[in-house]
Design a protein around this motif. Structure first.
Motif, PDB file in Angstrom:
ATOM      1  N   GLY A   1       0.796  -1.223   0.000  1.00 52.39           N
ATOM      2  CA  GLY A   1       0.000   0.000   0.000  1.00 52.39           C
ATOM      3  C   GLY A   1       0.828   1.272   0.000  1.00 52.39           C
ATOM      4  O   GLY A   1       0.301   2.359  -0.223  1.00 52.39           O
ATOM      5  N   ARG A   2       2.129   1.143   0.202  1.00 50.99           N
ATOM      6  CA  ARG A   2       3.007   2.320   0.221  1.00 50.99           C
ATOM      7  C   ARG A   2       3.505   2.728  -1.162  1.00 50.99           C
ATOM      8  O   ARG A   2       4.210   3.714  -1.295  1.00 50.99           O
ATOM      9  N   ILE A   3       3.123   1.999  -2.202  1.00 53.14           N
ATOM     10  CA  ILE A   3       3.584   2.314  -3.554  1.00 53.14           C
ATOM     11  C   ILE A   3       3.068   3.689  -3.979  1.00 53.14           C
ATOM     12  O   ILE A   3       1.924   4.045  -3.707  1.00 53.14           O
ATOM     13  N   SER A   4       3.917   4.466  -4.623  1.00 50.93           N
ATOM     14  CA  SER A   4       3.510   5.751  -5.188  1.00 50.93           C
ATOM     15  C   SER A   4       3.021   5.493  -6.611  1.00 50.93           C
ATOM     16  O   SER A   4       3.824   5.361  -7.537  1.00 50.93           O
ATOM     17  N   LEU A   5       1.717   5.407  -6.773  1.00 52.29           N
ATOM     18  CA  LEU A   5       1.161   5.130  -8.091  1.00 52.29           C
ATOM     19  C   LEU A   5       1.484   6.234  -9.084  1.00 52.29           C
ATOM     20  O   LEU A   5       1.647   5.966 -10.277  1.00 52.29           O
ATOM     21  N   GLN A   6       1.623   7.463  -8.607  1.00 56.17           N
ATOM     22  CA  GLN A   6       1.979   8.590  -9.483  1.00 56.17           C
ATOM     23  C   GLN A   6       3.325   8.366 -10.157  1.00 56.17           C
ATOM     24  O   GLN A   6       3.523   8.780 -11.287  1.00 56.17           O
TER      25      GLN A   6
END
Length: 128
Positions: A106-111
Motif C-alpha cells: 500500500g506504500r507504492i507511489s502510483l503517481q
C-alpha cells in the motif's frame, strides 16, 4: 534490455513492488516473473486471470460496470486496491496481448510507478 531485466530494474527502483509478471493475455499465461520471495504457481496464474478479466472486458458484475461504462474503448490500465496489497495491471498499447501484472504494498507511489511501468512496457514493444 530483456523482459526479466526490465522487471528487476523496476522492482529495484520501486521496492514496494513485491511481484511483477509479464503475461500473454491471449494465451492466458505468465511468461516471466520477478518477485521478492518464491510464490505459488496458483498465485501467479491468478494474476494473469485477473489481468485478462479487467483488461480484456471479461469481468462480471460491478467490476464490469465500472470499467466498461458502456464504451467499446479499450482498457489499458487497472489498479485494484485491497486491504493488504495493490494490484497494478497494464496492457501494451502496441501489442495488446502483452501485459505487466504487479503486486505492491500500500506504500507504492502510483503517481511514479504507473508511468515507469508504462515506459518499460512500451520499450519492450518498440521495434529494434
Amino acid at each position: 534490455m530483456n523482459v526479466a531485466k526490465r522487471m528487476q530494474s523496476l522492482r529495484d527502483q520501486f521496492p514496494e513492488c513485491t511481484l511483477m509478471a509479464f503475461a500473454d493475455l491471449e494465451a492466458g499465461m505468465v511468461l516471466s516473473v520477478s518477485a521478492d520471495t518464491s510464490r505459488m504457481q496458483e498465485e501467479i496464474s491468478s494474476l494473469c486471470s485477473t489481468a485478462k478479466a479487467v483488461l480484456d472486458h471479461q469481468a462480471n458484475g460491478p467490476i464490469e460496470a465500472l470499467i466498461s461504462n458502456g464504451s467499446d474503448a479499450g482498457v489499458f490500465e487497472a489498479v485494484l486496491i485491497e486491504p493488504e496489497e495493490v494490484g497494478v495491471f497494464l496492457k501494451s498499447t502496441i501489442k495488446q496481448s502483452d501485459a505487466f501484472c504487479c503486486v505492491c504494498t500500500g506504500r507504492i507511489s502510483l503517481q511514479r510507478f504507473l508511468p515507469a511501468v508504462r515506459a518499460a512496457l512500451d520499450a519492450l514493444e518498440m521495434p529494434k
